[in-house]
Design a protein around this motif. Sequence first.
Motif, PDB file in Angstrom:
ATOM      1  N   SER A  35       6.567 -48.751  32.414  1.00 32.89           N
ATOM      2  CA  SER A  35       6.446 -47.301  32.259  1.00 32.89           C
ATOM      3  C   SER A  35       5.499 -46.944  31.108  1.00 32.89           C
ATOM      4  O   SER A  35       5.289 -45.770  30.817  1.00 32.89           O
ATOM      5  N   PRO A  38       1.565 -44.375  32.371  1.00 31.96           N
ATOM      6  CA  PRO A  38       1.961 -43.440  33.432  1.00 31.96           C
ATOM      7  C   PRO A  38       1.067 -43.609  34.654  1.00 31.96           C
ATOM      8  O   PRO A  38      -0.154 -43.766  34.535  1.00 31.96           O
ATOM      9  N   ASN A  40       0.124 -41.495  36.935  1.00 33.07           N
ATOM     10  CA  ASN A  40      -0.885 -40.458  37.148  1.00 33.07           C
ATOM     11  C   ASN A  40      -2.070 -40.600  36.203  1.00 33.07           C
ATOM     12  O   ASN A  40      -3.214 -40.285  36.564  1.00 33.07           O
ATOM     13  N   THR A 285      10.263 -33.317  40.713  1.00 31.33           N
ATOM     14  CA  THR A 285      10.416 -34.774  40.581  1.00 31.33           C
ATOM     15  C   THR A 285       9.385 -35.524  41.413  1.00 31.33           C
ATOM     16  O   THR A 285       9.095 -36.692  41.143  1.00 31.33           O
ATOM     17  N   GLU A 287       6.227 -34.049  42.305  1.00 29.16           N
ATOM     18  CA  GLU A 287       4.884 -33.484  42.171  1.00 29.16           C
ATOM     19  C   GLU A 287       3.858 -34.533  41.745  1.00 29.16           C
ATOM     20  O   GLU A 287       2.736 -34.571  42.259  1.00 29.16           O
ATOM     21  N   ASP A 288       4.239 -35.376  40.805  1.00 29.23           N
ATOM     22  CA  ASP A 288       3.324 -36.414  40.334  1.00 29.23           C
ATOM     23  C   ASP A 288       2.890 -37.321  41.473  1.00 29.23           C
ATOM     24  O   ASP A 288       1.713 -37.692  41.584  1.00 29.23           O
ATOM     25  N   LEU A 289       3.840 -37.701  42.340  1.00 32.94           N
ATOM     26  CA  LEU A 289       3.519 -38.583  43.443  1.00 32.94           C
ATOM     27  C   LEU A 289       2.591 -37.908  44.448  1.00 32.94           C
ATOM     28  O   LEU A 289       1.710 -38.556  45.016  1.00 32.94           O
ATOM     29  N   ILE A 291       0.343 -35.654  43.727  1.00 38.51           N
ATOM     30  CA  ILE A 291      -0.984 -35.658  43.100  1.00 38.51           C
ATOM     31  C   ILE A 291      -1.615 -37.042  43.172  1.00 38.51           C
ATOM     32  O   ILE A 291      -2.807 -37.192  43.480  1.00 38.51           O
ATOM     33  N   VAL A 292      -0.816 -38.068  42.916  1.00 33.63           N
ATOM     34  CA  VAL A 292      -1.314 -39.445  42.985  1.00 33.63           C
ATOM     35  C   VAL A 292      -1.801 -39.769  44.392  1.00 33.63           C
ATOM     36  O   VAL A 292      -2.859 -40.391  44.571  1.00 33.63           O
ATOM     37  N   GLY A 395      10.086 -42.662  43.162  1.00 30.61           N
ATOM     38  CA  GLY A 395      10.214 -41.279  42.710  1.00 30.61           C
ATOM     39  C   GLY A 395      11.616 -40.742  42.911  1.00 30.61           C
ATOM     40  O   GLY A 395      12.167 -40.068  42.038  1.00 30.61           O
TER      41      GLY A 395
END
Length: 440
Positions: A35, A38, A40, A285, A287-289, A291-292, A395
């Motif tokens: 971890s 990050p 992203n 929870t 959103e990052d995925l 975007i990735v 995720g």
Amino acid sequence: MSKHEVKKGSLVAFLPLVVFIFLFIGSGILTKDFSSMPLNVAILIAAAVALMMNRKETFSKKVDIFTKSAGHPNIILMAVIFILAGAFAGVAKGMGAVESTVNLGLSLLPANLLMVGLFVIGCFISISMGTSMGTIVALAPIGVGIASETGIPVALAMATVVGGAMFGDNLSMISDTTIAAVRTQNTKMKDKFKVNFMIVLPAAILTLIILGILTRGHAADLVGEYPFELVKILPYLAVLVAALSGAHVLVVLVGGTIFAGVIGLLDGSYHVSTLLQAVADGVMTMEDLAIVAILIGGIVGIIQHNGGIDYLLRVITSKIKTKKGAEFGIASLVSVADIATANNTIAIIITGPLAKSIADEYGVDPRKSASLLDTFSGCWQGILPYGAQLLAAAGLAAISPVSIMFYSFYPILMGICCVIAILIGFPKFRQMDKVSSSVE
């Protein structure tokens, strides 16, 4: 080898992917904490590297290529699925669906068979639904709950869910990967299924044995009563039934979220404001995925434009000399394409026509070539920490996708079984009837 000549291409085109892997996985190995980098941030740096490459193109042209690839319908659909999956998982968890479902499982199954049961359920659901993503969305919260109750590592539970999802996605008659493999190789669904099933069945059986052995000692953790409310389990059942009936994954997720929310409102788990907040929290929870996924799509577009895929095709096809070599060539083609694109369907579509040409030239049965395309792409897709399946599972479980890799027994065993099948010429085919073996 004029039948399948390809452009020269460029190995340097893969630099963005190398940078990403080094940053994301390399930093975790060095710091012993995956971890620490990050996901992203690593993908943003890789995207920047991609846009700085190829000085023959203007920056505006490269941005145009990047954005068009990032906005591909498959990529955007994946991002939307991530977001809606987060909403459903958040709402269902908040109204007690996860707890009740887990407790029901703990009440009915012997403790040392919980992961075995989860894998079997995942296999059944995914082969019926034809989507690994839908299976992961439905089962990941349950796997997390079982892990928290039993002391089983969450990463093992998520790998079990992903393994079951990949088993069915690789065999389902309605899976996009199966359809792509069958169409590009000009064979029948049922014929490809038979060949595919014979190859991967040993991998599934070995996975069940491994899961049973690894989780056997956790039976002592299960003591006491495990109360559950059947009404709170209904959202998961509704999602599974809707998906199995052929409903679109977006309809399934939106409907499941609304259904779970209504039950929560009726039993007092939610007020309107807290329900809306649960939806928002669930979306955040994932959103990052999302975007990735979009950024990976853009990077793949740049890699393909710069000749990365062409390079791989040229290198691999130049090594083919025999029928067995042709089968390994097809396996290598789809493998490297999947590693580069992190999407097994796209990998099959890219390499399928060339694989068909190779199969025809070296006498590889189309049922075997279709199976090789589907199994090897599925194998890698179940291992890649930047693939949609591991990203979704990680995720939903709030863990690193790299941690899931170490428990990815089924995808690894599936790959091993496929290699053995090539080496020993399994299965043995009788002379095919050209009419009955072609797509009607």
